[in-house]
Design an enzyme around this catalytic site. Structure first.
Site, mmCIF file in Angstrom:
data_model
loop_
_atom_site.group_PDB
_atom_site.id
_atom_site.type_symbol
_atom_site.label_atom_id
_atom_site.label_comp_id
_atom_site.label_asym_id
_atom_site.label_seq_id
_atom_site.Cartn_x
_atom_site.Cartn_y
_atom_site.Cartn_z
ATOM 1 N N GLY A 47 0.840 -1.200 0.000
ATOM 2 C CA GLY A 47 0.000 0.000 0.000
ATOM 3 C C GLY A 47 0.870 1.244 0.000
ATOM 4 N N LEU A 48 0.213 2.358 -0.162
ATOM 5 C CA LEU A 48 0.907 3.647 -0.238
ATOM 6 C C LEU A 48 1.718 3.948 1.021
ATOM 7 C CD1 LEU A 48 -2.101 5.744 -1.589
ATOM 8 C CD2 LEU A 48 -0.025 5.179 -2.880
ATOM 9 N N SER A 49 2.711 4.790 0.885
ATOM 10 C CA SER A 49 3.430 5.267 2.062
ATOM 11 C C SER A 49 2.424 5.944 2.995
ATOM 12 C CB SER A 49 4.500 6.274 1.616
ATOM 13 O OG SER A 49 5.129 6.833 2.739
ATOM 14 N N SER A 94 5.825 -1.795 -2.360
ATOM 15 C CA SER A 94 5.718 -2.761 -3.484
ATOM 16 C C SER A 94 4.634 -2.322 -4.466
ATOM 17 C CB SER A 94 5.477 -4.178 -2.960
ATOM 18 O OG SER A 94 4.536 -4.249 -1.924
ATOM 19 N N CYS A 126 0.015 4.367 4.607
ATOM 20 C CA CYS A 126 -1.310 3.693 4.647
ATOM 21 C C CYS A 126 -1.497 2.896 5.933
ATOM 22 C CB CYS A 126 -1.496 2.791 3.425
ATOM 23 S SG CYS A 126 -0.447 1.321 3.440
ATOM 24 N N GLY A 127 -0.390 2.564 6.618
ATOM 25 C CA GLY A 127 -0.498 1.823 7.878
ATOM 26 C C GLY A 127 0.149 0.443 7.856
ATOM 27 N N LYS A 128 0.915 0.125 6.817
ATOM 28 C CA LYS A 128 1.536 -1.211 6.691
ATOM 29 C C LYS A 128 2.345 -1.589 7.925
ATOM 30 C CE LYS A 128 3.974 0.037 3.090
ATOM 31 N NZ LYS A 128 3.534 1.432 2.938
ATOM 32 N N SER A 129 3.269 -0.676 8.286
ATOM 33 C CA SER A 129 4.184 -0.941 9.399
ATOM 34 C C SER A 129 3.441 -1.107 10.710
ATOM 35 C CB SER A 129 5.079 0.285 9.568
ATOM 36 O OG SER A 129 6.350 -0.010 9.249
#
Ligand SMILES: Nc1ncnc2c1ncn2[C@@H]1O[C@H](COP(=O)(O)OS(=O)(=O)O)[C@@H](OP(=O)(O)O)[C@H]1O
Ligand SMILES: Nc1ncnc2c1ncn2[C@@H]1O[C@H](COP(=O)(O)OP(=O)(O)O)[C@@H](O)[C@H]1O
Length: 221
Positions: free
Chosen positions: A33-35, A124, A37-40
């Site tokens: 997902g976008l920078s 990614s 977006c909450g991935k981390s």
């Protein structure tokens, strides 16, 4: 092209042996997902909760991997000559992102074969690169080894969070090739899991990931 002689060796301890020891199967849970977006945030919550349940996990995270395995040319130039740094350093151009994801994909393949639930959190942005990781994992392991988690947070929300000030710089023309601004983000077509990253709190989204891992029989209830 130089011919390099390398031969694959089977390991004395197989993946199935390690999975038996761990008490669960290995797989890769790939957050994209976008920078901002909450991935981390979500991947870390999932990691913590799984760890506390005694599940063997490891988390690979974008910014951190770019400090070690996949550093920039400038970082490499601190300890290597300019040619070396230029050859192996990675930035955010399309080919660099492709190589970043290819290397990380290979690392997740190793962790998966170590029987770990491997969490990967990378922008990614290119579908082809994520699909290649999926194909490699499923070819070397099997179906269900790659679980794609699309953290679907609208660009406006990511931009309003902007924890690193990157969107602001990109809008000001000080940063080129920012994903979502002047570089594309190609959303997954059939992700295993989609999270509404702009309208639910991170702990709820992490719980949803774990629920789905249970549903797939990867983690015990
Ligand atoms: N141009 C551009 N586009 C997107 N992101 C950028 C860029 N430049 C730097 N950053 C920072 O690098 C983090 C993303 O690294 P990744 O390795 O995940 O990127 S990629 O998958 O190779 O596209 C990303 O981290 P997250 O915000 O955690 O996603 C940003 O902090
Ligand atoms: N679901 C959410 N709701 C509200 N804020 C969030 C949520 N997920 C993440 N955040 C916040 O957004 C910012 C970016 O999150 P982060 O996990 O670093 O994103 P990414 O790794 O995708 O760049 C952080 O300040 C984080 O606390």
């Amino acid at each position: 092209m130089e011919k390099v002689e390398v031969t694959w060796h089977e390991h004395a301890v197989a993946r199935a042996d390690r999975e038996r020891l761990n008490g669960h199967r290995g797989c890769v849970v790939w957050f994209t997902g976008l920078s901002g977006c909450g991935k981390s945030t979500i991947a870390n919550l999932v990691d913590r909760q799984l760890f506390e349940r005694g599940v063997h996990t490891f988390l690979l995270d974008g910014d951190n991997v770019r400090h070690g395995l996949n550093p920039s040319t400038a970082m490499l130039a601190e300890a290597h000559d300019a040619d070396f740094a230029q050859r192996f350093g990675l930035g955010f151009g399309p080919a660099d992102r492709e190589e970043n994801i290819r290397r990380i994909g290979a690392v997740t393949e190793l962790f998966c074969s170590a029987g770990l639930i491997t969490l990967a959190a990378f922008v990614s942005p290119y579908r082809k690169d994520r699909d290649l990781v999926r194909q490699r994992l499923e070819a070397s392991g099997g179906a269900g080894d790659f679980i794609e988690v699309f953290v679907d947070t609208p660009l406006e929300v990511c931009e309003s969070r902007d924890p690193k000030g990157l969107y602001k710089k990109a809008r000001a023309g000080e940063l080129k090739g920012m994903t979502g601004i002047d570089d594309p983000y190609e959303a997954p077509l059939k992700p295993e899991i989609t999270l509404a990253g702009g309208s639910a709190p991170p702990d709820k989204l992490a719980t949803e990931v774990i629920r789905q891992l249970m549903e797939r029989g990867i983690v015990r209830e």
